[in-house]
Design an enzyme around this catalytic site. Structure first.
Site, mmCIF file in Angstrom:
data_model
loop_
_atom_site.group_PDB
_atom_site.id
_atom_site.type_symbol
_atom_site.label_atom_id
_atom_site.label_comp_id
_atom_site.label_asym_id
_atom_site.label_seq_id
_atom_site.Cartn_x
_atom_site.Cartn_y
_atom_site.Cartn_z
ATOM 1 C CB ALA A 85 -0.981 0.030 1.174
ATOM 2 C CB ALA A 86 4.449 2.021 0.012
ATOM 3 N N GLY A 87 2.648 2.492 -2.507
ATOM 4 C CA GLY A 87 2.360 3.188 -3.756
ATOM 5 C C GLY A 87 0.989 3.826 -3.748
ATOM 6 C CG ASP A 88 -2.467 1.481 -3.553
ATOM 7 O OD1 ASP A 88 -2.328 1.710 -4.766
ATOM 8 O OD2 ASP A 88 -2.701 0.347 -3.096
#
Length: 307
Positions: free
Chosen positions: A244-247
């Site tokens: 979820a880092a990219g999100d």
């Protein structure tokens, strides 16, 4: 307002010593169950960043749906255009090794029923921003992008997971966000050298007048528009889980832009948000609050202007 059209999943995360090889069973100690899905993750991140946010997508008529939605409800994300499908709520199995790298298998389920028509025309205004990813049917994404373009509503397209994007759709995008693997897919579709993906943002700016961001994990990000480029560093951290880092990056960036911050400042918020996300296990449960992000902003090294 941030309008997110995309996937809603329940994520089941398995922390493991190492990734299983074909035919191998790896025993872990426990598992985490979290709301997820790229669309819902980005909507939650935008809401955590302080933006008025709506989530448009589909869930099943099952027990997973409530679990998948509880954090969006807690952060008062507008779910008025959410639909229910005959298919089960989307579910993802996430393996995370000791180096914080992950492998993900997704059962799309109800996400395959998401329709562009769920987004009201009245929401597609120049003051709002539409966030779209690639975990819902691409035909519906393209329909919605065309409608938003006609109504001058800015569109952020995060090409995740990597899929081919038609040239006419690319030209309607206000902001394209890709990681290095996704950038190769875009480059291949444009007959560019996919081994030189760091050049893609500049090429898109010069060729199509586009704004785009290439994210590179611990190496930070590169942004280009027709007005020039910005290199933004990553927050110096020892990651625990990159899920979820990219999100979080996409959601924070959208929220900062819709609130009127300039691109350099918005990118810095997004970079810190993504870095802090990596410091906790899980998907939506790891998305940081705006208070936590602002407290860490002074720790981010300076950005650089690219000529």
């Amino acid at each position: 307002m941030i309008i997110t059209f995309g996937s809603i999943n329940l994520d089941i995360t398995f922390p493991l010593d190492h990734m299983p090889k074909p035919g191998e069973t790896v025993l872990g100690k426990t598992f985490l169950m979290n709301p997820g899905g790229k669309g819902a993750n980005q909507a939650l991140a935008a809401a955590c960043a302080g933006a008025d946010t709506a989530m448009v997508g589909m869930v099943g008529d099952d027990g997973f749906a409530e679990e998948a939605l509880y954090l969006l409800k807690e952060y008062e994300v507008d779910l008025s255009q959410l639909g229910k499908s005959d298919l089960p709520t989307g579910c993802a199995s996430i393996w995370v090794d000791e180096g914080a790298e992950n492998s993900i298998a997704v059962a799309s389920g109800a996400n395959l029923s998401a329709k562009a028509s769920q987004v009201p025309d009245s929401w597609l205004t120049p003051d709002n921003r539409l966030l779209i990813q690639m975990e819902t049917p691409v035909e519906e994404n393209w329909k919605l992008i065309r409608r938003a373009h006609e109504k001058k509503c800015p569109v952020t397209l995060n090409v995740a997971p990597a899929r081919y994007v038609p040239l006419d759709i690319l030209k309607m995008i206000d902001l394209l966000i890709v990681n290095e693997g996704e950038a190769r897919t875009i480059a291949d579709g444009l007959d560019l050298d996919s081994e030189k993906v760091t050049r893609l943002p500049r090429y898109l700016a010069e060729k199509f007048g586009m704004k785009s961001v290439l994210t590179m994990g611990g190496a930070g990000s590169i942004f280009f528009s027709p007005d020039g480029g910005i290199s933004t560093p990553a927050l110096p951290i020892a990651p625990i889980d990159t899920t979820a880092a990219g999100d979080t990056f996409v959601g924070y960036l959208g929220a900062m832009l819709v609130e009127g911050k300039d691109m350099e400042e918005a990118l810095r918020y997004a970079s810190v948000g993504a870095g802090l996300c990596c410091m906790k296990a899980g998907s939506q449960s790891s998305v940081p609050t705006i208070k936590d992000v602002e407290a860490k902003l002074p720790s981010l090294p300076a950005s650089k202007v690219i000529k």
